[in-house]
Design a protein around this motif. Structure first.
Motif, PDB file in Angstrom:
ATOM      1  N   ARG A   1       0.736  -1.182   0.116  1.00  0.00           N
ATOM      2  CA  ARG A   1      -0.036   0.069   0.082  1.00  0.00           C
ATOM      3  C   ARG A   1       0.891   1.214   0.020  1.00  0.00           C
ATOM      4  O   ARG A   1       1.996   1.430   0.560  1.00  0.00           O
ATOM      5  N   PRO A   2       0.470   2.394  -0.903  1.00  0.00           N
ATOM      6  CA  PRO A   2       1.496   3.482  -0.724  1.00  0.00           C
ATOM      7  C   PRO A   2       1.342   4.222   0.492  1.00  0.00           C
ATOM      8  O   PRO A   2       0.100   4.028   1.170  1.00  0.00           O
ATOM      9  N   ILE A   3       2.156   5.052   0.996  1.00  0.00           N
ATOM     10  CA  ILE A   3       2.028   5.609   2.447  1.00  0.00           C
ATOM     11  C   ILE A   3       2.103   7.214   1.968  1.00  0.00           C
ATOM     12  O   ILE A   3       2.699   7.475   1.132  1.00  0.00           O
ATOM     13  N   GLY A   4       1.171   7.705   2.697  1.00  0.00           N
ATOM     14  CA  GLY A   4       0.644   9.086   2.319  1.00  0.00           C
ATOM     15  C   GLY A   4       1.480   9.700   3.795  1.00  0.00           C
ATOM     16  O   GLY A   4       1.130   9.574   4.984  1.00  0.00           O
ATOM     17  N   TRP A   5       2.565  10.348   3.555  1.00  0.00           N
ATOM     18  CA  TRP A   5       3.445  11.009   4.339  1.00  0.00           C
ATOM     19  C   TRP A   5       2.889  12.510   4.778  1.00  0.00           C
ATOM     20  O   TRP A   5       3.274  13.448   3.871  1.00  0.00           O
ATOM     21  N   ILE A   6       1.866  12.706   5.584  1.00  0.00           N
ATOM     22  CA  ILE A   6       1.025  13.736   5.394  1.00  0.00           C
ATOM     23  C   ILE A   6       1.870  14.984   6.538  1.00  0.00           C
ATOM     24  O   ILE A   6       1.976  14.595   7.850  1.00  0.00           O
ATOM     25  N   SER A   7       2.043  15.995   5.913  1.00  0.00           N
ATOM     26  CA  SER A   7       2.251  17.118   6.730  1.00  0.00           C
ATOM     27  C   SER A   7       1.367  18.239   6.821  1.00  0.00           C
ATOM     28  O   SER A   7       0.696  18.427   5.739  1.00  0.00           O
ATOM     29  N   SER A   8       1.062  18.877   7.856  1.00  0.00           N
ATOM     30  CA  SER A   8       0.168  19.717   8.168  1.00  0.00           C
ATOM     31  C   SER A   8       0.601  20.759   9.255  1.00  0.00           C
ATOM     32  O   SER A   8       1.468  20.548   9.795  1.00  0.00           O
ATOM     33  N   LEU A   9      -0.258  21.948   9.282  1.00  0.00           N
ATOM     34  CA  LEU A   9       0.189  22.955  10.209  1.00  0.00           C
ATOM     35  C   LEU A   9      -0.919  22.845  11.443  1.00  0.00           C
ATOM     36  O   LEU A   9      -2.200  23.136  10.936  1.00  0.00           O
TER      37      LEU A   9
ATOM     38  N   ALA B   1      10.925  22.003   3.565  1.00  0.00           N
ATOM     39  CA  ALA B   1      10.984  22.870   2.412  1.00  0.00           C
ATOM     40  C   ALA B   1       9.520  23.481   2.120  1.00  0.00           C
ATOM     41  O   ALA B   1       8.679  23.166   2.273  1.00  0.00           O
ATOM     42  N   PRO B   2       9.585  24.875   1.681  1.00  0.00           N
ATOM     43  CA  PRO B   2       8.323  25.566   1.527  1.00  0.00           C
ATOM     44  C   PRO B   2       7.648  25.158   0.484  1.00  0.00           C
ATOM     45  O   PRO B   2       8.154  24.750  -0.712  1.00  0.00           O
TER      46      PRO B   2
ATOM     47  N   VAL C   1       0.290  26.108  -0.915  1.00  0.00           N
ATOM     48  CA  VAL C   1      -0.112  25.882   0.514  1.00  0.00           C
ATOM     49  C   VAL C   1       0.692  26.296   1.559  1.00  0.00           C
ATOM     50  O   VAL C   1       1.949  26.192   1.257  1.00  0.00           O
ATOM     51  N   LYS C   2       0.198  26.505   2.678  1.00  0.00           N
ATOM     52  CA  LYS C   2       1.250  26.717   3.952  1.00  0.00           C
ATOM     53  C   LYS C   2       2.056  25.492   4.582  1.00  0.00           C
ATOM     54  O   LYS C   2       2.975  25.839   4.879  1.00  0.00           O
ATOM     55  N   PRO C   3       1.506  24.513   4.664  1.00  0.00           N
ATOM     56  CA  PRO C   3       2.232  23.239   5.323  1.00  0.00           C
ATOM     57  C   PRO C   3       3.518  23.119   4.487  1.00  0.00           C
ATOM     58  O   PRO C   3       3.583  23.067   3.098  1.00  0.00           O
ATOM     59  N   PRO C   4       4.639  22.761   5.146  1.00  0.00           N
ATOM     60  CA  PRO C   4       5.826  22.280   4.402  1.00  0.00           C
ATOM     61  C   PRO C   4       5.996  20.960   3.780  1.00  0.00           C
ATOM     62  O   PRO C   4       5.105  20.310   4.327  1.00  0.00           O
ATOM     63  N   ARG C   5       6.917  20.913   2.965  1.00  0.00           N
ATOM     64  CA  ARG C   5       6.941  19.365   2.362  1.00  0.00           C
ATOM     65  C   ARG C   5       8.398  19.056   3.127  1.00  0.00           C
ATOM     66  O   ARG C   5       9.158  19.738   3.553  1.00  0.00           O
ATOM     67  N   VAL C   6       8.458  17.783   2.901  1.00  0.00           N
ATOM     68  CA  VAL C   6       9.758  17.092   3.441  1.00  0.00           C
ATOM     69  C   VAL C   6      10.890  17.355   2.166  1.00  0.00           C
ATOM     70  O   VAL C   6      10.603  16.980   1.027  1.00  0.00           O
ATOM     71  N   ALA C   7      11.865  18.201   2.659  1.00  0.00           N
ATOM     72  CA  ALA C   7      12.782  18.536   1.795  1.00  0.00           C
ATOM     73  C   ALA C   7      13.568  17.366   1.104  1.00  0.00           C
ATOM     74  O   ALA C   7      13.873  17.455   0.016  1.00  0.00           O
ATOM     75  N   ALA C   8      13.801  16.241   1.694  1.00  0.00           N
ATOM     76  CA  ALA C   8      14.492  15.120   1.099  1.00  0.00           C
ATOM     77  C   ALA C   8      13.720  14.433   0.343  1.00  0.00           C
ATOM     78  O   ALA C   8      14.406  13.502  -0.539  1.00  0.00           O
ATOM     79  N   ALA C   9      12.143  14.682   0.241  1.00  0.00           N
ATOM     80  CA  ALA C   9      11.357  13.473  -0.509  1.00  0.00           C
ATOM     81  C   ALA C   9      11.546  14.012  -1.962  1.00  0.00           C
ATOM     82  O   ALA C   9      11.631  15.281  -2.262  1.00  0.00           O
ATOM     83  N   PRO C  10      11.521  13.123  -3.057  1.00  0.00           N
ATOM     84  CA  PRO C  10      11.765  13.408  -4.430  1.00  0.00           C
ATOM     85  C   PRO C  10      10.454  13.894  -5.027  1.00  0.00           C
ATOM     86  O   PRO C  10      10.436  14.430  -6.003  1.00  0.00           O
ATOM     87  N   ALA C  11       9.386  13.886  -4.228  1.00  0.00           N
ATOM     88  CA  ALA C  11       8.104  14.520  -4.986  1.00  0.00           C
ATOM     89  C   ALA C  11       7.087  14.719  -3.654  1.00  0.00           C
ATOM     90  O   ALA C  11       7.506  14.077  -2.531  1.00  0.00           O
ATOM     91  N   ALA C  12       6.032  15.544  -3.983  1.00  0.00           N
ATOM     92  CA  ALA C  12       5.257  16.221  -2.972  1.00  0.00           C
ATOM     93  C   ALA C  12       4.004  16.492  -3.698  1.00  0.00           C
ATOM     94  O   ALA C  12       4.120  17.185  -4.614  1.00  0.00           O
ATOM     95  N   LEU C  13       2.864  16.381  -2.980  1.00  0.00           N
ATOM     96  CA  LEU C  13       1.517  16.659  -3.610  1.00  0.00           C
ATOM     97  C   LEU C  13       1.196  17.984  -2.397  1.00  0.00           C
ATOM     98  O   LEU C  13       1.023  17.524  -1.423  1.00  0.00           O
ATOM     99  N   GLU C  14       0.815  19.033  -2.864  1.00  0.00           N
ATOM    100  CA  GLU C  14       0.121  20.091  -2.081  1.00  0.00           C
ATOM    101  C   GLU C  14      -1.411  19.852  -2.545  1.00  0.00           C
ATOM    102  O   GLU C  14      -1.966  19.972  -3.457  1.00  0.00           O
ATOM    103  N   CYS C  15      -2.124  19.926  -1.367  1.00  0.00           N
ATOM    104  CA  CYS C  15      -3.302  19.481  -1.191  1.00  0.00           C
ATOM    105  C   CYS C  15      -4.284  20.553  -0.445  1.00  0.00           C
ATOM    106  O   CYS C  15      -3.917  20.937   0.725  1.00  0.00           O
TER     107      CYS C  15
END
Length: 217
Positions: free
Chosen positions: A24-32, A111-112, A116-130
């Motif tokens: 199963r894919p992992i949703g590594w979710i960042s929020s503020l 990483a900004p 959207v306002k929540p940051p992403r993980v800078a070391a991750a090669p991809a990120a989805l802003e939602c």
């Protein structure tokens, strides 16, 4: 063997269900939080559920900080979990107070985001802003509400590290995307297999090949 999940009568040391429904894919979710504290947590009940509009969902057992933050602020980011960051993914799953940022706990740099306002993980090669669309409290066939909450978001921005694009395509094997496999197990994508979908002209030959394969077994 056969068992009924509601009865939990499998007779095994641990339930096999999540190991069967894997990887199963992992949703590594960042929020503020409302106070601006960056939360980061992995969810293996996660997937893309539509492409027009682009929708993703993750499901949380109990109303955890991620759910509360997203409902309060209306935004979140899903950073791609990869094999090189498996220990950071694991530590970010720890149950810690809301005023503790998992970014600080894991030592991950933020990483900004662009939209959207929540940051992403800078070391991750991809990120989805939602942007948050809705939260649905799940229920069983008897109508009884479960302590499980499905958060649906629309993807409004996609970050991709240029090094992850090979021949014009995002290469999940190159970055070793991480997946959950039940129990304490994880899997990294190492090898991809490509198949063209059957067309009107190619279908008869493909069907014949399958029949020959099964006849030989």
């Amino acid at each position: 063997m056969f068992y009924e999940p509601a009865k939990n009568d499998h007779g095994l040391p641990h339930s096999p269900l999540k190991a069967i429904i894997a990887p199963r894919p992992i949703g590594w979710i960042s929020s503020l939080s409302a106070d601006g504290i960056a939360n980061l947590a992995p969810y293996s009940f996660f997937n893309m559920i539509g492409d027009d509009p682009a929708l993703v969902m993750f499901s949380s057992t109990s109303r955890k900080d991620s759910v509360a933050n997203i409902e309060a602020t209306g935004e979140f980011v899903c950073s791609l979990a990869i094999a090189d960051l498996i220990d950071e993914v694991n530590v970010s799953s720890a149950a810690v107070p809301p005023d503790v940022s998992e970014f600080d706990l894991t030592g991950l740099a933020k990483a900004p985001s662009r939209l959207v306002k929540p940051p992403r993980v800078a070391a991750a090669p991809a990120a989805l802003e939602c942007v948050h669309v809705e939260t649905i409290q799940l229920k069983g066939r008897d109508g009884r509400k479960a302590d499980q909450y499905m958060v649906i978001g629309e993807v409004v921005g996609v970050f991709i590290d240029d090094a992850a694009i090979v021949d014009g395509r995002f290469d999940a094997a190159r970055v070793h995307s991480l997946a959950r496999c039940g129990y304490l197990d994880y899997s990294a994508i190492e090898h991809l297999m490509e198949r063209a979908r059957p067309g009107r002209a190619s279908l008869p030959g493909m069907v014949e090949a399958l029949r020959a394969k099964h006849a030989a077994e």
